[in-house]
Design a protein around this motif. Sequence first.
Motif, PDB file in Angstrom:
ATOM      1  N   LEU A   1       0.818  -1.220   0.000  1.00 50.69           N
ATOM      2  CA  LEU A   1       0.000   0.000   0.000  1.00 50.69           C
ATOM      3  C   LEU A   1       0.847   1.262   0.000  1.00 50.69           C
ATOM      4  CD1 LEU A   1      -2.826  -0.943   2.532  1.00 50.69           C
ATOM      5  CD2 LEU A   1      -3.139  -0.436   0.105  1.00 50.69           C
ATOM      6  N   LEU A   2       1.969   1.226   0.699  1.00 51.20           N
ATOM      7  CA  LEU A   2       2.784   2.429   0.878  1.00 51.20           C
ATOM      8  C   LEU A   2       3.811   2.567  -0.237  1.00 51.20           C
ATOM      9  CD1 LEU A   2       3.284   2.298   4.759  1.00 51.20           C
ATOM     10  CD2 LEU A   2       1.680   3.720   3.447  1.00 51.20           C
ATOM     11  N   VAL A   3       3.332   2.838  -1.429  1.00 43.32           N
ATOM     12  CA  VAL A   3       4.211   3.094  -2.570  1.00 43.32           C
ATOM     13  C   VAL A   3       4.010   4.541  -3.013  1.00 43.32           C
ATOM     14  CG1 VAL A   3       4.212   0.705  -3.357  1.00 43.32           C
ATOM     15  CG2 VAL A   3       2.499   2.285  -4.233  1.00 43.32           C
ATOM     16  N   PRO A   4       5.036   5.165  -3.552  1.00 42.19           N
ATOM     17  CA  PRO A   4       4.923   6.574  -3.930  1.00 42.19           C
ATOM     18  C   PRO A   4       4.021   6.803  -5.128  1.00 42.19           C
ATOM     19  CG  PRO A   4       7.026   5.677  -4.639  1.00 42.19           C
ATOM     20  CD  PRO A   4       6.386   4.623  -3.782  1.00 42.19           C
ATOM     21  N   ALA A   5       3.464   8.011  -5.179  1.00 41.19           N
ATOM     22  CA  ALA A   5       2.741   8.457  -6.365  1.00 41.19           C
ATOM     23  C   ALA A   5       3.772   8.869  -7.418  1.00 41.19           C
ATOM     24  CB  ALA A   5       1.834   9.624  -6.010  1.00 41.19           C
ATOM     25  N   ALA A   6       3.324   9.082  -8.635  1.00 36.54           N
ATOM     26  CA  ALA A   6       4.200   9.548  -9.713  1.00 36.54           C
ATOM     27  C   ALA A   6       3.422  10.512 -10.587  1.00 36.54           C
ATOM     28  CB  ALA A   6       4.712   8.372 -10.546  1.00 36.54           C
ATOM     29  N   SER A   7       4.084  11.519 -11.085  1.00 32.32           N
ATOM     30  CA  SER A   7       3.408  12.481 -11.951  1.00 32.32           C
ATOM     31  C   SER A   7       3.074  11.849 -13.292  1.00 32.32           C
ATOM     32  CB  SER A   7       4.294  13.708 -12.176  1.00 32.32           C
ATOM     33  OG  SER A   7       5.452  13.354 -12.931  1.00 32.32           O
ATOM     34  N   ALA A   8       2.038  12.375 -13.932  1.00 36.31           N
ATOM     35  CA  ALA A   8       1.650  11.878 -15.256  1.00 36.31           C
ATOM     36  C   ALA A   8       2.802  12.032 -16.243  1.00 36.31           C
ATOM     37  CB  ALA A   8       0.420  12.636 -15.750  1.00 36.31           C
ATOM     38  N   SER A   9       3.584  13.093 -16.095  1.00 43.75           N
ATOM     39  CA  SER A   9       4.704  13.312 -17.014  1.00 43.75           C
ATOM     40  C   SER A   9       5.779  12.243 -16.847  1.00 43.75           C
ATOM     41  CB  SER A   9       5.307  14.706 -16.809  1.00 43.75           C
ATOM     42  OG  SER A   9       5.797  14.862 -15.486  1.00 43.75           O
ATOM     43  N   LYS A  10       6.015  11.781 -15.613  1.00 39.80           N
ATOM     44  CA  LYS A  10       7.017  10.729 -15.397  1.00 39.80           C
ATOM     45  C   LYS A  10       6.512   9.380 -15.905  1.00 39.80           C
ATOM     46  CE  LYS A  10       9.599  12.803 -11.606  1.00 39.80           C
ATOM     47  NZ  LYS A  10      10.039  12.685 -10.191  1.00 39.80           N
ATOM     48  N   VAL A  11       5.227   9.110 -15.698  1.00 40.44           N
ATOM     49  CA  VAL A  11       4.638   7.883 -16.238  1.00 40.44           C
ATOM     50  C   VAL A  11       4.750   7.884 -17.759  1.00 40.44           C
ATOM     51  CG1 VAL A  11       2.513   6.550 -16.490  1.00 40.44           C
ATOM     52  CG2 VAL A  11       3.056   7.610 -14.294  1.00 40.44           C
ATOM     53  N   ALA A  12       4.469   9.032 -18.355  1.00 42.23           N
ATOM     54  CA  ALA A  12       4.538   9.158 -19.812  1.00 42.23           C
ATOM     55  C   ALA A  12       5.955   8.967 -20.330  1.00 42.23           C
ATOM     56  CB  ALA A  12       4.004  10.523 -20.227  1.00 42.23           C
ATOM     57  N   LYS A  13       6.920   9.597 -19.677  1.00 38.75           N
ATOM     58  CA  LYS A  13       8.309   9.472 -20.118  1.00 38.75           C
ATOM     59  C   LYS A  13       8.789   8.031 -20.007  1.00 38.75           C
ATOM     60  CE  LYS A  13      12.953  11.380 -19.558  1.00 38.75           C
ATOM     61  NZ  LYS A  13      13.613  10.058 -19.548  1.00 38.75           N
TER      62      LYS A  13
ATOM     63  N   ARG B   1       8.395  -7.865 -19.429  1.00 40.08           N
ATOM     64  CA  ARG B   1       9.038  -6.579 -19.175  1.00 40.08           C
ATOM     65  C   ARG B   1       8.079  -5.667 -18.405  1.00 40.08           C
ATOM     66  NH1 ARG B   1      11.532  -2.523 -23.804  1.00 40.08           N
ATOM     67  NH2 ARG B   1      12.604  -1.098 -22.370  1.00 40.08           N
ATOM     68  N   VAL B   2       8.465  -5.312 -17.191  1.00 35.62           N
ATOM     69  CA  VAL B   2       7.623  -4.497 -16.323  1.00 35.62           C
ATOM     70  C   VAL B   2       8.409  -3.278 -15.846  1.00 35.62           C
ATOM     71  CG1 VAL B   2       6.407  -4.405 -14.105  1.00 35.62           C
ATOM     72  CG2 VAL B   2       6.251  -6.459 -15.539  1.00 35.62           C
ATOM     73  N   VAL B   3       7.774  -2.121 -15.888  1.00 34.41           N
ATOM     74  CA  VAL B   3       8.341  -0.902 -15.322  1.00 34.41           C
ATOM     75  C   VAL B   3       7.502  -0.564 -14.095  1.00 34.41           C
ATOM     76  CG1 VAL B   3       8.815   1.551 -15.684  1.00 34.41           C
ATOM     77  CG2 VAL B   3       9.133  -0.071 -17.569  1.00 34.41           C
ATOM     78  N   ASP B   4       8.082  -0.767 -12.911  1.00 33.99           N
ATOM     79  CA  ASP B   4       7.307  -0.529 -11.691  1.00 33.99           C
ATOM     80  C   ASP B   4       7.406   0.927 -11.260  1.00 33.99           C
ATOM     81  OD1 ASP B   4       9.764  -0.189 -10.412  1.00 33.99           O
ATOM     82  OD2 ASP B   4       9.704  -2.129  -9.391  1.00 33.99           O
ATOM     83  N   VAL B   5       6.757   1.255 -10.165  1.00 35.44           N
ATOM     84  CA  VAL B   5       6.679   2.649  -9.733  1.00 35.44           C
ATOM     85  C   VAL B   5       8.052   3.224  -9.420  1.00 35.44           C
ATOM     86  CG1 VAL B   5       6.238   2.032  -7.324  1.00 35.44           C
ATOM     87  CG2 VAL B   5       5.480   4.260  -8.186  1.00 35.44           C
ATOM     88  N   TRP B   6       8.959   2.398  -8.931  1.00 36.90           N
ATOM     89  CA  TRP B   6      10.301   2.885  -8.601  1.00 36.90           C
ATOM     90  C   TRP B   6      11.086   3.242  -9.854  1.00 36.90           C
ATOM     91  CZ3 TRP B   6      10.031   3.981  -3.760  1.00 36.90           C
ATOM     92  CH2 TRP B   6       9.232   3.203  -2.923  1.00 36.90           C
ATOM     93  N   GLU B   7      10.938   2.424 -10.879  1.00 40.14           N
ATOM     94  CA  GLU B   7      11.606   2.728 -12.150  1.00 40.14           C
ATOM     95  C   GLU B   7      10.976   3.947 -12.817  1.00 40.14           C
ATOM     96  OE1 GLU B   7      12.984   0.475 -16.294  1.00 40.14           O
ATOM     97  OE2 GLU B   7      12.121  -0.679 -14.637  1.00 40.14           O
ATOM     98  N   ILE B   8       9.681   4.105 -12.656  1.00 43.30           N
ATOM     99  CA  ILE B   8       9.002   5.296 -13.194  1.00 43.30           C
ATOM    100  C   ILE B   8       9.618   6.556 -12.597  1.00 43.30           C
ATOM    101  CG2 ILE B   8       6.839   6.614 -13.197  1.00 43.30           C
ATOM    102  CD1 ILE B   8       5.386   3.877 -13.333  1.00 43.30           C
ATOM    103  N   LEU B   9       9.851   6.553 -11.287  1.00 44.19           N
ATOM    104  CA  LEU B   9      10.393   7.735 -10.616  1.00 44.19           C
ATOM    105  C   LEU B   9      11.815   8.045 -11.058  1.00 44.19           C
ATOM    106  CD1 LEU B   9       9.062   7.371  -6.962  1.00 44.19           C
ATOM    107  CD2 LEU B   9       8.150   8.762  -8.834  1.00 44.19           C
ATOM    108  N   ARG B  10      12.513   7.061 -11.600  1.00 37.94           N
ATOM    109  CA  ARG B  10      13.883   7.307 -12.092  1.00 37.94           C
ATOM    110  C   ARG B  10      13.884   7.853 -13.511  1.00 37.94           C
ATOM    111  NH1 ARG B  10      14.823   2.219  -9.446  1.00 37.94           N
ATOM    112  NH2 ARG B  10      14.776   1.113 -11.445  1.00 37.94           N
ATOM    113  N   SER B  11      12.715   7.929 -14.149  1.00 39.86           N
ATOM    114  CA  SER B  11      12.650   8.383 -15.537  1.00 39.86           C
ATOM    115  C   SER B  11      12.949   9.872 -15.656  1.00 39.86           C
ATOM    116  CB  SER B  11      11.250   8.101 -16.111  1.00 39.86           C
ATOM    117  OG  SER B  11      10.989   6.722 -16.137  1.00 39.86           O
TER     118      SER B  11
END
Length: 264
Positions: free
Chosen positions: A220-232, A254-264
């Motif tokens: 449950l305790l995972v970070p949110a991500a901006s739409a722009s980071k999800v898009a990138k 091939r999966v891009v999880d929330v942590w990888e999204i935040l590194r985009s």
Amino acid sequence: MRGSALGVRVCVAASMATKVVVVGGSGFVGSAVCKAAVERGATVVSVTRSGEPAAKQVVDSDWAAHVTWRKGDALKASEWPEEYLEGAAGVVSCVGGFGSHDHMRKICGEANVRVFEEAKARGVARAVFISAHDYGPPLRDLLKGYFDGKDTAERSLFQLFPSGTGTAVRPGMVHGTRYVGSAVPIPLSMVGKPLEVLLGNPLVKSIVQGSVFPSVLQRLLVPAASASKVAKASIDALMSPIPPEFDDGSVEERVVDVWEILRS
């Protein structure tokens, strides 16, 4: 390349650019994906039930002029004109929605399956699906149709686009300014940005994912991500070379999880 007033990079020779088809491109996340693709220099086609966008964040944006807006129902992708997917290097499906469990299974699942099947049939080589982080119970139980639909779509994606050619992007909460109708803003970042900063902190992550917290809270305790980071992250997955770990078959999905999204 040349830049617009907002620094959007577009190809001088559009015929030389990579064609990307964004299904659901006029929506909250979809419009961010279109923008990211334009900035990457792609020739972008958006396919939605409405065709031309109405939301303020799209209509008032310079990048929108570089997108070809087409009308089409994802559930009837087999009926789309040939030109929609013709010559496309990849497709990004952002189709989703909330409602009854049956409705969510249909929109989040069946609609995306139809898109992937048609893309594969027409020779599109790569596909990306905007899926969702699995929070587990109790949220998964409350939104069972939503997550069941996402799972169905992912199975289709990985079956039709194996060996890293298909990517599931799994964000948690997506924040930014979302519009209801054409002009009523909902500032999701007021909640989402603090959740991104706090829960995305490496120290907080290590504490949450440590042995102190039960697994149900860790999910449950995972970070949110901006739409722009999800898009990138989505466009990077579609347009960048497939990672080498897929070459030998040791990794299949091939999966891009929330942590990888935040590194985009």
